[in-house]
Design a protein around this motif. Structure first.
Motif, short mmCIF file in Angstrom:
data_model
loop_
_atom_site.label_atom_id
_atom_site.label_comp_id
_atom_site.label_asym_id
_atom_site.label_seq_id
_atom_site.Cartn_x
_atom_site.Cartn_y
_atom_site.Cartn_z
N ASP A 87 0.79 -1.39 -0.07
CA ASP A 87 -0.04 0.08 0.11
C ASP A 87 0.97 1.32 0.11
O ASP A 87 0.38 2.60 0.16
CB ASP A 87 -0.85 -0.01 1.22
CG ASP A 87 -0.21 0.37 2.70
OD1 ASP A 87 1.03 -0.32 2.57
OD2 ASP A 87 -0.73 0.63 3.63
N LEU A 132 1.77 -10.38 7.19
CA LEU A 132 0.81 -9.38 6.43
C LEU A 132 -0.35 -9.96 6.14
O LEU A 132 -0.38 -11.18 5.45
CB LEU A 132 1.78 -9.04 5.38
CG LEU A 132 3.23 -8.32 5.55
CD1 LEU A 132 3.84 -7.95 4.48
CD2 LEU A 132 3.25 -7.20 6.42
N PHE A 181 -3.32 -8.20 4.19
CA PHE A 181 -3.82 -7.17 3.55
C PHE A 181 -5.14 -7.52 2.65
O PHE A 181 -4.96 -8.57 2.13
CB PHE A 181 -2.82 -6.63 2.61
CG PHE A 181 -1.92 -5.49 3.20
CD1 PHE A 181 -1.62 -5.87 4.66
CD2 PHE A 181 -1.31 -4.42 2.46
CE1 PHE A 181 -0.67 -4.78 5.22
CE2 PHE A 181 -0.43 -3.52 3.10
CZ PHE A 181 -0.15 -3.73 4.52
N GLU A 224 -9.10 -3.82 4.92
CA GLU A 224 -8.15 -3.56 6.22
C GLU A 224 -6.85 -4.07 5.70
O GLU A 224 -6.44 -4.96 4.98
CB GLU A 224 -8.48 -4.57 7.47
CG GLU A 224 -7.74 -4.36 8.45
CD GLU A 224 -8.16 -5.13 9.85
OE1 GLU A 224 -8.34 -4.64 10.89
OE2 GLU A 224 -8.28 -6.55 9.79
N ARG A 225 -5.88 -3.23 6.26
CA ARG A 225 -4.38 -3.70 6.34
C ARG A 225 -3.80 -4.11 7.53
O ARG A 225 -3.81 -3.22 8.48
CB ARG A 225 -3.55 -2.42 5.86
CG ARG A 225 -4.07 -2.01 4.43
CD ARG A 225 -3.33 -0.69 4.22
NE ARG A 225 -4.09 0.47 5.02
CZ ARG A 225 -3.63 1.83 5.02
NH1 ARG A 225 -2.51 2.04 4.45
NH2 ARG A 225 -4.21 2.76 5.91
N ARG A 226 -3.71 -5.37 7.97
CA ARG A 226 -3.40 -5.72 9.11
C ARG A 226 -2.04 -6.50 9.29
O ARG A 226 -1.66 -7.24 8.57
CB ARG A 226 -4.26 -6.79 9.65
CG ARG A 226 -3.91 -7.51 11.07
CD ARG A 226 -5.22 -8.27 11.64
NE ARG A 226 -6.41 -7.51 11.95
CZ ARG A 226 -6.56 -7.06 13.27
NH1 ARG A 226 -5.77 -7.44 14.12
NH2 ARG A 226 -7.74 -6.66 13.35
N ARG A 273 -9.28 1.95 4.44
CA ARG A 273 -8.56 0.41 5.10
C ARG A 273 -7.72 0.91 6.08
O ARG A 273 -6.61 1.32 5.92
CB ARG A 273 -7.84 -0.22 3.89
CG ARG A 273 -8.63 -0.86 2.70
CD ARG A 273 -7.78 -1.61 1.82
NE ARG A 273 -6.59 -1.00 1.48
CZ ARG A 273 -5.43 -1.92 0.86
NH1 ARG A 273 -5.48 -3.09 0.98
NH2 ARG A 273 -4.46 -1.31 0.61
N PHE A 294 -4.92 0.72 9.03
CA PHE A 294 -3.94 0.14 9.37
C PHE A 294 -3.91 -0.37 10.73
O PHE A 294 -3.45 0.50 11.58
CB PHE A 294 -2.78 0.91 8.95
CG PHE A 294 -1.28 0.25 8.69
CD1 PHE A 294 -0.72 -0.13 7.56
CD2 PHE A 294 -0.51 -0.10 9.95
CE1 PHE A 294 0.28 -0.46 7.31
CE2 PHE A 294 0.52 -0.65 9.72
CZ PHE A 294 1.01 -1.08 8.59
#
Length: 305
Positions: A115, A129, A131, A135-137, A155, A157
């Motif tokens: 991202d 990771l 993603f 959502e970006r987790r 989204r 983080f």
């Protein structure tokens, strides 16, 4: 440590190992005695090492009163070598099975995520990771990482660590795992930190911490230069226990530090040390505290008075 002192120490270790691995010939024994007699520092270094060897021998795994043949000694040596390999590499092997990005001992790494966010990992650190479109987790599995998050309101983080989360609110921040607890330090803007059913908003220049089932602590001011010194290759400590300092140095060196007296771990340490040379850092600490660090091999250091 001076080159002379270092050379004497290395020679003492070499003599000690050779004397414990084989029976000396008359020529070898004469050479050994000549080395001892050449300088009082030689004899002092060897006697210190021998005393520590005697101290460690009955405490070493598998030690016993029976005499060992040369073949048995070789087998024991091979077993010890395999045990050391397992000790030094087991954590990294486990991390490689679960991590998407990781670092080894003494290694740091920078990465740009899909991202556009930037991430920097400290030594012996690992992340996974996750993603998605919503959502970006990032899961911090071990160690410490710094994040500079790219804006994307659609989204969130989120960094997951030690049973809690840190959600970026347009920010840069550091997350570290120590002794099963997480520490979140905000270097820009703010972060929402949640743990154990409680959540707090942490502003720039502040820090919060939590553990499994433990609510996030109220944010406190923090020295950002000290908290992120690892990004500049430095480790900074102020009145910290020696045991804690040695654990931190251990992330930059494959090896084991044994305290002849466990009470020594409580000694307090203040200073700035080079993370890329942990052995030199330990030598500096021993001098400042009036202690001694005997490096039996590059993988085993014994701290004593």
């Amino acid at each position: 440590m001076s080159k002379t002192k270092s050379a004497i120490r290395e020679a003492a270790i070499d003599w000690w190992l050779r004397r414990n691995e084989t029976t000396f010939s008359r020529k070898e024994q004469a050479a050994f005695e000549a080395w001892l007699a050449a300088d009082d520092a030689h004899r002092a270094a060897y006697e210190t090492l021998a005393a520590l060897g005697d101290f460690m021998a009955p405490r070493w795994p598998g030690a016993g009163p029976q005499r060992k043949t040369k073949r048995r000694r070789r087998k024991a040596g091979a077993a010890a070598g395999l045990a050391l390999l397992a000790l030094f590499f087991a954590d990294e092997i486990a991390l490689r099975l679960t991590a998407d990005v990781l670092t080894g001992a003494g290694e740091t790494r920078q990465a740009t995520l899909a991202d556009g966010s930037r991430m920097e990992l400290d030594s012996l650190s690992a992340v996974a990771l996750h993603f998605t479109q919503s959502e970006r987790r990032v899961t911090l599995i071990a160690g410490e990482a710094w994040f500079d998050v790219a804006p994307d309101p659609a989204r969130p983080f989120v960094v997951e660590a030690a049973g809690g989360t840190a959600t970026a609110l347009g920010t840069a921040f550091d997350v570290a795992i120590e002794n099963g607890r997480a520490r979140v330090t905000v270097t820009s803007h703010s972060v929402r930190v949640a743990g154990g059913g409680g959540a707090v908003t942490v502003e720039e220049g502040r820090q919060s911490a939590y553990g499994p089932g433990e609510a996030a602590a109220a944010p406190e001011p923090v020295d950002l230069a000290r908290a992120t010194a690892w990004r500049r290759g430095k480790l900074m400590f102020e009145n910290r226990p020696l045991g804690e300092v040695v654990r931190a140095l251990g992330r930059y060196h494959r090896g084991f530090v044994f305290f002849a007296d466990p009470a020594l771990k409580a000694r307090r340490v203040t200073g700035v040390f080079n993370a890329q040379d942990p052995i030199a850092a330990l030598d500096e600490i021993e001098t400042s505290l009036g202690l001694h660090a005997t490096h039996v091999t590059k993988y085993l250091t014994i701290v004593h008075e």
